[in-house]
Design an enzyme around this catalytic site. Structure first.
Site, PDB file in Angstrom:
ATOM      1  N   LEU A  15       0.830  -1.206   0.000  1.00 30.14           N
ATOM      2  CA  LEU A  15       0.000   0.000   0.000  1.00 30.14           C
ATOM      3  C   LEU A  15       0.864   1.255   0.000  1.00 30.14           C
ATOM      4  O   LEU A  15       0.597   2.200  -0.758  1.00 30.14           O
ATOM      5  CB  LEU A  15      -0.963   0.002   1.190  1.00 30.14           C
ATOM      6  CG  LEU A  15      -1.914   1.198   1.264  1.00 30.14           C
ATOM      7  CD1 LEU A  15      -2.730   1.350  -0.018  1.00 30.14           C
ATOM      8  CD2 LEU A  15      -2.849   1.074   2.463  1.00 30.14           C
ATOM      9  N   TYR A  65       1.942  -6.483  10.926  1.00 28.05           N
ATOM     10  CA  TYR A  65       2.429  -7.861  10.924  1.00 28.05           C
ATOM     11  C   TYR A  65       1.383  -8.653  10.154  1.00 28.05           C
ATOM     12  O   TYR A  65       0.245  -8.776  10.586  1.00 28.05           O
ATOM     13  CB  TYR A  65       2.530  -8.358  12.372  1.00 28.05           C
ATOM     14  CG  TYR A  65       3.062  -9.774  12.528  1.00 28.05           C
ATOM     15  CD1 TYR A  65       4.342 -10.000  13.001  1.00 28.05           C
ATOM     16  CD2 TYR A  65       2.267 -10.878  12.235  1.00 28.05           C
ATOM     17  CE1 TYR A  65       4.839 -11.291  13.170  1.00 28.05           C
ATOM     18  CE2 TYR A  65       2.752 -12.173  12.381  1.00 28.05           C
ATOM     19  CZ  TYR A  65       4.032 -12.371  12.856  1.00 28.05           C
ATOM     20  OH  TYR A  65       4.521 -13.647  13.015  1.00 28.05           O
ATOM     21  N   THR A 105      -8.376  -4.922   8.460  1.00 31.10           N
ATOM     22  CA  THR A 105      -8.605  -6.109   7.633  1.00 31.10           C
ATOM     23  C   THR A 105      -9.972  -6.760   7.844  1.00 31.10           C
ATOM     24  O   THR A 105     -10.569  -6.615   8.923  1.00 31.10           O
ATOM     25  CB  THR A 105      -7.507  -7.157   7.962  1.00 31.10           C
ATOM     26  OG1 THR A 105      -7.782  -8.384   7.307  1.00 31.10           O
ATOM     27  CG2 THR A 105      -7.443  -7.435   9.458  1.00 31.10           C
ATOM     28  N   ASP A 106     -10.412  -7.492   6.831  1.00 31.41           N
ATOM     29  CA  ASP A 106     -11.632  -8.313   6.943  1.00 31.41           C
ATOM     30  C   ASP A 106     -11.468  -9.424   7.977  1.00 31.41           C
ATOM     31  O   ASP A 106     -12.447  -9.996   8.454  1.00 31.41           O
ATOM     32  CB  ASP A 106     -11.962  -8.942   5.593  1.00 31.41           C
ATOM     33  CG  ASP A 106     -10.855  -9.852   5.088  1.00 31.41           C
ATOM     34  OD1 ASP A 106     -11.079 -11.066   5.001  1.00 31.41           O
ATOM     35  OD2 ASP A 106      -9.750  -9.351   4.784  1.00 31.41           O
ATOM     36  N   TYR A 129      -3.840 -13.327  13.987  1.00 28.82           N
ATOM     37  CA  TYR A 129      -3.665 -12.120  13.173  1.00 28.82           C
ATOM     38  C   TYR A 129      -4.911 -11.238  13.273  1.00 28.82           C
ATOM     39  O   TYR A 129      -4.819 -10.034  13.538  1.00 28.82           O
ATOM     40  CB  TYR A 129      -3.388 -12.503  11.717  1.00 28.82           C
ATOM     41  CG  TYR A 129      -3.526 -11.356  10.738  1.00 28.82           C
ATOM     42  CD1 TYR A 129      -2.615 -10.313  10.737  1.00 28.82           C
ATOM     43  CD2 TYR A 129      -4.581 -11.317   9.823  1.00 28.82           C
ATOM     44  CE1 TYR A 129      -2.746  -9.251   9.836  1.00 28.82           C
ATOM     45  CE2 TYR A 129      -4.711 -10.262   8.928  1.00 28.82           C
ATOM     46  CZ  TYR A 129      -3.793  -9.233   8.944  1.00 28.82           C
ATOM     47  OH  TYR A 129      -3.931  -8.179   8.063  1.00 28.82           O
TER      48      TYR A 129
END
Length: 288
Positions: A15, A65, A105-106, A129
């Site tokens: 990104l 991470y 994040t999803d 995560y």
């Protein structure tokens, strides 16, 4: 007059590199890209010194991470980078009145939905995560309520390591591949997300909170691979297989679609179809 400065963490990632790739389209800003070495997010004193030197009006946190399977046995590292460091960054941004955009994040969801996830849906991560990213979101908002969080999914680009580049390589090397067909979502082309971030920063209104962004459409990883095969003219044979055929240390959400209506409505964002963006990416890769 001095240009407004945008500090971008995680300079080596997809990104951040995508933002660097479009920076010349936003000449009224000065971009400062910093690696982990230059801006250690776990060192508050160094972070303060960087903010004092740069004095950014905006900070985009692309550092994370992201080794999903490794996180299962490296919980401490995942939480240090994805949660504790985010807390320190949010504190620093609040102290310097620097507006923070944090990327999430999803994977904060359990993947059991049958309709696209809204920003207001409860988080329920099914791996370390995801849990570390969910904690990071909560800490960012707690320590800097002005934070904008953008959750995204299945990120790929011309840069770094990602599904598209891996598939292109494997399709050249192998005659056949097994690809998971029972995990669905929509890919995110990192340059598309970079433009959306810059649209938010360039706008006259800052609306804190959580937003969802991914490209338009619903596909499986198998569908994604088939499209890559067709667009590159690869001769490799693709077999659809269930996720159970590929046991991994971390469980993956079976359903990753995100509802993007909020970011469209609040920031007038138009979102490209996933296959249009994939074509663009593959074209750029083939141009070298």
């Amino acid at each position: 007059m001095q240009k407004p400065k945008i500090l971008i963490t995680g300079a080596g990632g997809q990104l951040a590199k995508s933002i660097a790739g479009i920076a010349d389209r936003y000449p009224r800003f000065e971009f400062v890209f910093l690696t982990k070495a230059a801006l250690p997010l776990d060192d508050r004193a160094k972070m303060e010194a960087v903010f004092e030197a740069v004095q950014p009006q905006f900070c985009i946190n692309c550092a994370a991470y992201t080794a999903v399977d490794k996180a299962e046995s490296g919980k401490e590292s995942a939480f240090l980078i994805n949660a504790e460091a985010v807390k320190e960054l949010a504190k620093t941004c609040a102290g310097w009145r620097s507006k923070l955009i944090h990327i999430s994040t999803d994977y904060v969801f359990n993947g059991l939905s049958s309709v696209p996830y809204k920003e207001s849906d409860p988080v329920d991560p099914i791996n370390i995560y995801g849990a570390s990213k969910a904690k990071g979101e909560a800490l960012a908002i707690a320590y800097d309520p002005e934070t904008i969080i953008i959750r995204t999914a299945w990120v790929y680009s011309e840069y770094g390591s990602n599904f598209v580049k891996t598939m292109i390589r494997l399709m050249k090397e192998k005659e056949q591949l097994n690809i998971v067909n029972d995990q669905v979502g929509s890919p995110t082309y990192a340059p598309d997300l970079a433009h959306v971030i810059m649209k938010i920063i360039s706008s006259t209104h800052w609306l804190p909170g959580i937003y969802h962004y991914c490209n338009e459409g619903r596909i499986s990883w198998y569908d994604f691979a088939v499209a890559i095969k067709e667009m590159t003219g690869a001769g490799c044979f693709l077999h659809p297989v269930p996720a159970t055929a590929y046991p991994t240390p971390a469980k993956r959400p079976a359903y990753s679609l995100l509802d993007t209506s909020k970011i469209r409505e609040k920031y007038g964002v138009s979102i490209p179809l996933w296959n249009d963006s994939l074509k663009k990416c593959i074209h750029h890769l083939q141009q070298g």
